[in-house]
Motif scaffolding. Structure first.
Motif, PDB file in Angstrom:
ATOM      1  N   ASN A 420      44.153  47.168 -10.083  1.00 19.10           N
ATOM      2  CA  ASN A 420      44.477  46.890  -8.677  1.00 19.10           C
ATOM      3  C   ASN A 420      44.994  48.176  -8.033  1.00 19.10           C
ATOM      4  O   ASN A 420      46.073  48.634  -8.391  1.00 19.10           O
ATOM      5  N   ILE A 421      44.243  48.718  -7.091  1.00 23.10           N
ATOM      6  CA  ILE A 421      44.681  49.920  -6.384  1.00 23.10           C
ATOM      7  C   ILE A 421      44.995  49.526  -4.948  1.00 23.10           C
ATOM      8  O   ILE A 421      44.098  49.165  -4.185  1.00 23.10           O
ATOM      9  N   CYS A 422      46.272  49.586  -4.593  1.00 29.98           N
ATOM     10  CA  CYS A 422      46.724  49.146  -3.272  1.00 29.98           C
ATOM     11  C   CYS A 422      47.062  50.364  -2.421  1.00 29.98           C
ATOM     12  O   CYS A 422      47.845  51.218  -2.853  1.00 29.98           O
ATOM     13  N   PHE A 423      46.460  50.434  -1.231  1.00 26.70           N
ATOM     14  CA  PHE A 423      46.663  51.622  -0.411  1.00 26.70           C
ATOM     15  C   PHE A 423      46.472  51.308   1.067  1.00 26.70           C
ATOM     16  O   PHE A 423      45.833  50.325   1.443  1.00 26.70           O
ATOM     17  N   TRP A 424      47.051  52.176   1.903  1.00 23.20           N
ATOM     18  CA  TRP A 424      46.828  52.135   3.338  1.00 23.20           C
ATOM     19  C   TRP A 424      45.855  53.233   3.733  1.00 23.20           C
ATOM     20  O   TRP A 424      45.827  54.313   3.119  1.00 23.20           O
ATOM     21  N   TYR A 425      45.070  52.942   4.761  1.00 24.87           N
ATOM     22  CA  TYR A 425      44.334  54.002   5.457  1.00 24.87           C
ATOM     23  C   TYR A 425      45.052  54.217   6.784  1.00 24.87           C
ATOM     24  O   TYR A 425      45.237  53.280   7.572  1.00 24.87           O
ATOM     25  N   ASN A 444      49.436  47.787  10.806  1.00 29.13           N
ATOM     26  CA  ASN A 444      49.099  46.425  10.383  1.00 29.13           C
ATOM     27  C   ASN A 444      47.735  45.974  10.906  1.00 29.13           C
ATOM     28  O   ASN A 444      47.074  45.130  10.309  1.00 29.13           O
ATOM     29  N   LEU A 445      47.299  46.557  12.025  1.00 32.22           N
ATOM     30  CA  LEU A 445      46.027  46.159  12.652  1.00 32.22           C
ATOM     31  C   LEU A 445      44.830  46.899  12.080  1.00 32.22           C
ATOM     32  O   LEU A 445      43.686  46.502  12.320  1.00 32.22           O
ATOM     33  N   VAL A 446      45.078  47.961  11.320  1.00 37.45           N
ATOM     34  CA  VAL A 446      43.990  48.850  10.899  1.00 37.45           C
ATOM     35  C   VAL A 446      43.092  48.202   9.848  1.00 37.45           C
ATOM     36  O   VAL A 446      41.863  48.163   9.998  1.00 37.45           O
ATOM     37  N   ALA A 447      43.673  47.694   8.760  1.00 36.71           N
ATOM     38  CA  ALA A 447      42.847  47.141   7.672  1.00 36.71           C
ATOM     39  C   ALA A 447      41.971  45.974   8.131  1.00 36.71           C
ATOM     40  O   ALA A 447      40.772  45.940   7.807  1.00 36.71           O
ATOM     41  N   PRO A 448      42.500  44.998   8.907  1.00 33.29           N
ATOM     42  CA  PRO A 448      41.620  43.924   9.377  1.00 33.29           C
ATOM     43  C   PRO A 448      40.463  44.433  10.236  1.00 33.29           C
ATOM     44  O   PRO A 448      39.341  43.907  10.142  1.00 33.29           O
ATOM     45  N   ALA A 449      40.722  45.428  11.069  1.00 34.56           N
ATOM     46  CA  ALA A 449      39.659  45.967  11.938  1.00 34.56           C
ATOM     47  C   ALA A 449      38.587  46.676  11.126  1.00 34.56           C
ATOM     48  O   ALA A 449      37.385  46.521  11.382  1.00 34.56           O
ATOM     49  N   ILE A 450      39.008  47.448  10.121  1.00 34.98           N
ATOM     50  CA  ILE A 450      38.030  48.128   9.255  1.00 34.98           C
ATOM     51  C   ILE A 450      37.247  47.106   8.441  1.00 34.98           C
ATOM     52  O   ILE A 450      36.030  47.237   8.254  1.00 34.98           O
ATOM     53  N   LYS A 451      37.931  46.072   7.977  1.00 44.32           N
ATOM     54  CA  LYS A 451      37.245  45.015   7.207  1.00 44.32           C
ATOM     55  C   LYS A 451      36.157  44.363   8.054  1.00 44.32           C
ATOM     56  O   LYS A 451      35.031  44.120   7.572  1.00 44.32           O
ATOM     57  N   GLU A 452      36.439  44.089   9.313  1.00 49.16           N
ATOM     58  CA  GLU A 452      35.424  43.505  10.190  1.00 49.16           C
ATOM     59  C   GLU A 452      34.230  44.435  10.337  1.00 49.16           C
ATOM     60  O   GLU A 452      33.069  43.997  10.236  1.00 49.16           O
ATOM     61  N   ARG A 453      34.491  45.697  10.524  1.00 52.55           N
ATOM     62  CA  ARG A 453      33.397  46.654  10.703  1.00 52.55           C
ATOM     63  C   ARG A 453      32.548  46.779   9.443  1.00 52.55           C
ATOM     64  O   ARG A 453      31.315  46.836   9.516  1.00 52.55           O
ATOM     65  N   GLY A 463      39.074  43.819  -0.135  1.00 51.17           N
ATOM     66  CA  GLY A 463      40.106  42.899   0.325  1.00 51.17           C
ATOM     67  C   GLY A 463      41.302  43.613   0.931  1.00 51.17           C
ATOM     68  O   GLY A 463      41.564  44.782   0.643  1.00 51.17           O
ATOM     69  N   TYR A 464      42.016  42.905   1.791  1.00 55.21           N
ATOM     70  CA  TYR A 464      43.276  43.413   2.334  1.00 55.21           C
ATOM     71  C   TYR A 464      44.259  42.260   2.458  1.00 55.21           C
ATOM     72  O   TYR A 464      43.866  41.086   2.441  1.00 55.21           O
ATOM     73  N   VAL A 471      53.078  45.777   5.475  1.00 55.14           N
ATOM     74  CA  VAL A 471      52.014  45.414   6.417  1.00 55.14           C
ATOM     75  C   VAL A 471      50.662  45.516   5.724  1.00 55.14           C
ATOM     76  O   VAL A 471      50.535  46.059   4.626  1.00 55.14           O
ATOM     77  N   ASN A 472      49.631  45.005   6.376  1.00 52.51           N
ATOM     78  CA  ASN A 472      48.291  44.926   5.785  1.00 52.51           C
ATOM     79  C   ASN A 472      47.869  46.227   5.096  1.00 52.51           C
ATOM     80  O   ASN A 472      47.929  47.300   5.686  1.00 52.51           O
ATOM     81  N   PHE A 473      47.424  46.083   3.857  1.00 49.63           N
ATOM     82  CA  PHE A 473      46.894  47.214   3.103  1.00 49.63           C
ATOM     83  C   PHE A 473      45.662  46.760   2.327  1.00 49.63           C
ATOM     84  O   PHE A 473      45.438  45.569   2.113  1.00 49.63           O
ATOM     85  N   PHE A 474      44.860  47.714   1.897  1.00 52.53           N
ATOM     86  CA  PHE A 474      43.668  47.408   1.105  1.00 52.53           C
ATOM     87  C   PHE A 474      44.050  47.236  -0.360  1.00 52.53           C
ATOM     88  O   PHE A 474      44.943  47.911  -0.872  1.00 52.53           O
TER      89      PHE A 474
END
Length: 502
Positions: A420-425, A444-453, A463-464, A471-474
């Motif tokens: 499991n590698i957990c990280f933020w972009y 917090n808004l970044v990972a969901p937006a990248i996931k959608e794209r 996954g995030y 806050v949201n991370f991958f």
């Protein structure tokens, strides 16, 4: 002499002479469908030029799939078109760039085993109807028990690690209070169990389902790496006893879902022995590290557990579902707890050894031969091949961690000890911002937006989640042997490409 045709026999207006199924047409359909599966699923499984998913919103997908079931059947060519659509719009979990869950990839040997069991359509409850698959399950369970470090034991394959955890909880309760099987919950003290704050959510569901109650699940605090703190466990046990509750179970976790943490089993086992508590280890995710001489130390002390959940369909890729509950007890505790002695299935005067009729150990009646998938893979690869599968996945994880450290805009939550590698972009617009409330709110808004794209593009799936104040991370998980170093590089490049304008 030409044999005369029998007269038609009608019962309730139904002609009973001869079969009504067109076997030749059915066989042709199976042949054509298998060719389609081979061409569109198996042969494309490792092709990174293919999309991981062909995203469509629900209402549009309903129209594309023609889900309506009609009064009359549809021709085979139409059914094959539907099969093609199902494959096209399904997520390709066997794709090398599917990293979304704790399972991934395509194991060819397990796949063949699944084809066989689907065609044979067995149910694993008695030797008379499932002789081969019962012997296979026995052999696989025996081998898994050896890897845990027990000299003997018992076990059964279940439809999911969540069910294995429920089995274990109920088994621990039965051991604590055998009368509950017949007399039920009335008259029992307030039973209480302890588990990590990072445990799988199935522990709460099991407590609810079994009538223990979610308020009687004590979540023990974890350290910064997500491991249960033994001193906190003991403190909660003393407190519960002081309040008049009856502690009966501790559930440790080997490989938590998000962080991949491994609880300190030896220290927890010491506490369980001291207080006379059943120790269950949910190793659904991390259990496969037992196959690796290099990494099995992650589960040091697991041999002291009373029961273990282990899912070979995860890291070992045996195909969903393939999940075992293993029990140290060899006094038939599983059977005593779950047996209903159905006389139409488990007759004691059969002409063979009825100890092979293991279905009465299960809460199910019909049960799939899931052990066969794992057995076929194990036979094909050998123990050394399974060990290499684990070692390679963790080596690739280590490579990705080092790459994340080198790259601007990527930040690890913590050093992982498993896959499991957990990280933020952190996109360029946030890199100079001070880490305060506004920074974290925007991140917090970044990972969901990248996931959608990424899903709409179909380039990969990752996954995030938010987690315990973070806050949201991958969460990147490496499993499949089809994954390459190049795929790790692509993952980071693609996230940067999709998120650099945010």
């Amino acid at each position: 002499m030409v044999p005369s045709k029998r007269s038609a026999v009608l019962v309730d207006g139904v002609i009973l002479n001869g079969p009504t199924t067109d076997a030749r047409a059915g066989e042709k359909f199976v042949e054509d469908a298998c060719r389609l599966i081979m061409e569109e699923v198996v042969l494309k499984a490792t092709d990174v030029s293919e999309k991981v998913c062909e995203w469509r919103p629900p209402e549009q997908l309903k129209q594309l799939l023609d889900l309506e079931m009609r009064d009359t059947g549809e021709p085979h060519h139409r059914l094959l078109e539907l099969c093609q659509d199902v494959i096209r719009y399904s997520v390709k979990t066997n794709h090398p760039r599917f990293f979304n869950q704790l399972y991934a990839g395509l194991d060819y040997y397990s796949l063949v085993a699944r084809f066989m069991t689907e065609a044979l359509n067995p149910s694993v409850y008695t030797y008379e109807v499932s002789p081969v698959f019962l012997l296979v399950e026995e052999a696989v369970l025996k081998k898994m028990i050896e890897f845990i470090g027990w000299k003997e034991g018992d076990g059964i394959f279940n439809p999911g690690g969540s069910v294995s955890n429920m089995y274990a909880m109920n088994l621990a309760r039965y051991k604590y209070c055998p009368d509950i099987k017949e007399k039920g919950l009335s008259g029992l003290p307030r039973l209480i169990l302890f588990t990590s704050a990072e445990c799988h959510y199935s522990m709460k569901k099991a407590a609810s389902f079994l009538g223990i109650g979610t308020e009687n699940v004590c979540f023990v605090e974890t350290d910064g790496r997500g491991k249960m703190i033994p001193a906190e466990l003991e403190k909660q046990i003393w407190q519960a006893s002081k309040e008049g509750a009856a502690p009966f179970l501790v559930c440790a976790t080997s490989g938590t879902t998000v962080l991949g943490a491994f609880d300190p089993l030896d220290e927890i086992a010491d506490i369980c022995e001291k207080h006379g508590l059943w120790l269950h280890v949910d190793a659904s995710w991390g259990g496969s590290a037992l196959m690796s001489r290099k990494h099995r130390k992650l589960l040091h002390g697991i041999h002291r557990a009373d029961s273990v959940a282990w899912n070979p369909h995860k890291m070992l890729m045996a195909g969903i579902q393939c999940c075992a509950l293993l029990v140290k007890d060899k006094s038939d505790l599983l059977k005593k707890c779950y047996s209903a002695k159905a006389s139409y299935l488990f007759q004691q005067d059969k002409f063979y050894d009825v100890s092979y009729d293991t279905g009465d150990k299960s809460i199910q009646c019909s049960r799939r031969p899931d052990a066969f998938k794992f057995w076929m893979t194990w036979k094909a690869l050998g123990t050394l091949g399974l060990e290499e599968r684990v070692n390679r996945a963790l080596a690739l994880s280590r490579y990705l961690v080092e790459e994340i450290k080198k790259r601007e805009g990527f930040k690890l939550l913590l050093e992982p000890e498993y896959a499991n590698i957990c990280f933020w972009y952190i996109p360029p617009s946030l890199r100079e911002m001070k880490e305060g409330p506004e920074f974290w709110a925007k991140l917090n808004l970044v990972a969901p937006a990248i996931k959608e794209r990424m899903m709409k593009k179909g380039s990969l799936m990752l996954g995030y989640q938010p987690h315990r104040g973070k806050v949201n991370f991958f969460r990147q998980v490496v499993i499949s042997p089809q994954v390459s170093r190049e795929d790790m590089d692509f993952l980071l490049d693609e996230i940067d490409l999709l998120g650099r304008d945010m």
